[in-house]
Design a protein around this motif. Structure first.
Motif, mmCIF file in Angstrom:
data_model
loop_
_atom_site.group_PDB
_atom_site.id
_atom_site.type_symbol
_atom_site.label_atom_id
_atom_site.label_comp_id
_atom_site.label_asym_id
_atom_site.label_seq_id
_atom_site.Cartn_x
_atom_site.Cartn_y
_atom_site.Cartn_z
ATOM 1 N N ALA A 279 0.739 -1.202 0.006
ATOM 2 C CA ALA A 279 -0.057 -0.074 -0.089
ATOM 3 C C ALA A 279 0.908 1.308 -0.026
ATOM 4 N N PRO A 280 0.499 2.227 -0.785
ATOM 5 C CA PRO A 280 1.185 3.434 -0.617
ATOM 6 C C PRO A 280 1.278 4.064 0.891
ATOM 7 N N ASP A 281 2.319 4.537 1.322
ATOM 8 C CA ASP A 281 2.359 5.221 2.477
ATOM 9 C C ASP A 281 1.158 6.311 2.679
ATOM 10 N N SER A 282 0.598 6.267 3.738
ATOM 11 C CA SER A 282 -0.552 7.211 3.933
ATOM 12 C C SER A 282 -0.646 7.265 5.482
ATOM 13 N N GLY A 283 -1.709 8.179 5.860
ATOM 14 C CA GLY A 283 -2.161 8.391 7.335
ATOM 15 C C GLY A 283 -2.757 7.092 7.778
ATOM 16 N N CYS A 284 -3.199 7.342 8.882
ATOM 17 C CA CYS A 284 -4.253 6.414 9.802
ATOM 18 C C CYS A 284 -5.738 6.780 10.066
ATOM 19 N N LEU A 304 1.799 5.681 8.037
ATOM 20 C CA LEU A 304 1.348 4.269 8.082
ATOM 21 C C LEU A 304 1.934 3.415 6.592
ATOM 22 N N LEU A 305 2.652 2.035 6.898
ATOM 23 C CA LEU A 305 3.152 1.362 5.733
ATOM 24 C C LEU A 305 2.346 0.199 5.959
ATOM 25 N N ARG A 306 1.808 -0.525 4.758
ATOM 26 C CA ARG A 306 1.289 -1.718 4.895
ATOM 27 C C ARG A 306 1.802 -2.756 3.554
ATOM 28 N N ALA A 322 2.719 -1.137 9.709
ATOM 29 C CA ALA A 322 3.867 -0.357 10.814
ATOM 30 C C ALA A 322 3.424 0.950 10.638
ATOM 31 N N GLN A 323 2.922 1.481 12.041
ATOM 32 C CA GLN A 323 2.726 2.881 12.077
ATOM 33 C C GLN A 323 3.805 3.661 12.801
ATOM 34 N N TYR A 386 1.402 -4.339 13.653
ATOM 35 C CA TYR A 386 0.587 -5.179 13.641
ATOM 36 C C TYR A 386 0.265 -6.219 12.428
ATOM 37 N N ALA A 387 -0.274 -7.360 12.638
ATOM 38 C CA ALA A 387 -0.709 -8.375 11.660
ATOM 39 C C ALA A 387 -1.834 -8.859 11.799
#
Length: 450
Positions: A279-284, A304-306, A322-323, A386-387
């Motif tokens: 996912a593109p880096d973004s907010g939460c 936030l990276l996913r 990962a936040q 998280y996962a």
């Protein structure tokens, strides 16, 4: 009684010639047998005298008794007697002979007398001495002999100040005035500039010392730098670096394309996961359910990276996030304590949401397919990992189970037996270790959820 003299007629007795004057004995300087140990200066140039009457050069007849003329010699009138010349002076020239060269000057003072009396010297210079003796006896007109050079008009120097000329045939330098006979001249002293080291030698030595010092300093500095580089950063430095890991570290380092888990599956089985979407880096804002977002709000959300993975059998899907928080170490410690004491990580209403992009095997991975999950609040770096896992065929799970409970020994639930709890826990451990390594901390392979 009478004698024969009384009856002899005095008129028939020839007169007795007078005894010729005795020549003075030659001195040591005039004797060719002894005065051959030095160079004799040439006689001054003089006009040639008329040759005398030819005198036979044959052997001299033996002399008879005194008063008896040799046979065949005519009677000559007596010569006037003259007083013998003084020793060391040249006798007056005789009219019937050519003028003889002047007598040699006395030997200079300071010449060793013992040196010329040795047999080795006579043997080494016998030819030269013989030629000198013959040249001294010959007249100035003797064929083969060059006329002597005219004497210089310089006044003679005293014997004590005049340097002694070298011996004939020798290569020794003349002795200084006042030197003792037989004394070897001392070698000349070298100039001071030749004894002391030159400027170039001093400059080369200085450059060598400086070069060794610079090399030693560089080696010591490199050694100290390597040691300081190998040393782990301080906790504060690592925490500060963790704020920039999300944009300073490549995504393939934080979320590898392939993750191999050796012995991490159920019963110690090996697991392999492959990344299928990032996912593109973004907010939460839209990444969590409202309750989970509220629980994490105290830490703040910088980025936030996913990413979503699939296992080797394509039977399970796992989303890892990962936040990066904005808080300080104390805020992260307070959040970790709150999740631990209140058991927030095991509540089903605080489960994270999966990332299911369209056109991928995770397209049908939604809220109903969530089977197991884990949430990690790290305290050494400002990161919350998280996962969440579920079945790849899109089946819904009615009783999801936290990863901590699904990985316990003897668990018989569907998430435990299918290995979905192991998938969520092992991938969360791997991403947390990657963020720690990027911040300069030692990696940790496993970590229990708060």
């Amino acid at each position: 009684m009478s004698t024969d003299a009384e009856f002899a007629d005095a008129r028939h007795v020839p007169p007795i010639p007078p005894r010729p004057p005795r020549q003075p004995a030659p001195t040591a300087d005039q004797d060719p047998r002894t005065a051959v140990l030095r160079r004799v200066p040439g006689a001054p140039a003089a006009p040639p005298a008329p040759r005398a009457a030819h005198t036979p050069t044959g052997p001299t007849p033996p002399a008879g008794r005194p008063g008896t003329p040799p046979p065949g010699t005519p009677a000559v009138p007596p010569r006037p007697t003259a007083p013998p010349p003084a020793p060391g002076t040249q006798p007056p020239p005789r009219p019937d002979r050519a003028p003889t060269p002047p007598a040699a000057p006395p030997p200079p003072a300071g010449r060793p007398a013992a040196f010329r009396d040795t047999a080795a010297f006579h043997l080494a210079h016998s030819q030269e001495l013989w030629n000198a003796a013959r040249g001294r006896t010959d007249g100035p007109d003797t064929p083969g002999r060059e006329p002597a050079a005219a004497p210089r008009s310089e006044p003679p120097q005293p014997a004590a100040d005049r340097p002694a000329p070298p011996w004939p045939g020798s290569h020794l330098p003349p002795q200084r005035a006042g030197a003792r006979p037989g004394m070897t001249a001392a070698p000349a002293r070298r100039p001071a500039s030749a004894r002391r080291p030159g400027a170039r030698a001093l400059a080369a030595a200085a450059c060598l010392v400086l070069g060794i010092g610079l090399i030693g300093g560089a080696a010591a500095g490199s050694w100290l730098t390597d040691d300081s580089a190998d040393a782990p950063p301080s906790p504060q430095e690592a925490f500060t670096t963790g704020h920039d890991v999300w944009h300073s570290t490549p995504v393939d380092t934080l979320f590898p394309r392939t993750v191999n888990g050796l012995g991490v599956g159920p019963g110690g089985a090996d697991r392999t996961w492959t990344r299928i979407a990032v996912a593109p880096d973004s907010g939460c804002a839209d990444a969590y359910d409202p309750r989970l977002a509220q629980a994490l709000a105290t830490a703040g959300c910088a980025r936030l990276l996913r990413a979503t993975y699939v296992d080797a059998t394509h039977s399970s899907l796992i989303t890892v996030g990962a936040q990066t928080a904005r808080t300080d170490p104390a805020g992260m410690m307070a959040l970790n304590t709150r999740f631990s004491t209140k058991n927030l990580a095991n509540r089903t209403d605080l489960m994270p949401l999966p990332y299911a992009p369209k056109g991928t095997p995770a397209e049908g991975f939604g809220r109903a397919q969530r089977a197991s999950w884990t949430v990690r609040v790290l305290t050494d770096v400002p990161v919350i990992v998280y996962a969440v896992s579920g079945f790849a065929d899109g089946r819904a799970v009615t009783e999801p189970q936290p990863a901590e409970a699904a990985t316990r020994s003897g668990a018989t639930t569907a998430p435990a037996e299918s290995g979905l709890g192991h998938d969520a826990k092992d991938l969360a451990d791997r991403v947390a270790a990657d963020f720690r390594t990027a911040a300069g901390l030692p990696s940790q392979t496993t970590e229990s959820s708060p």
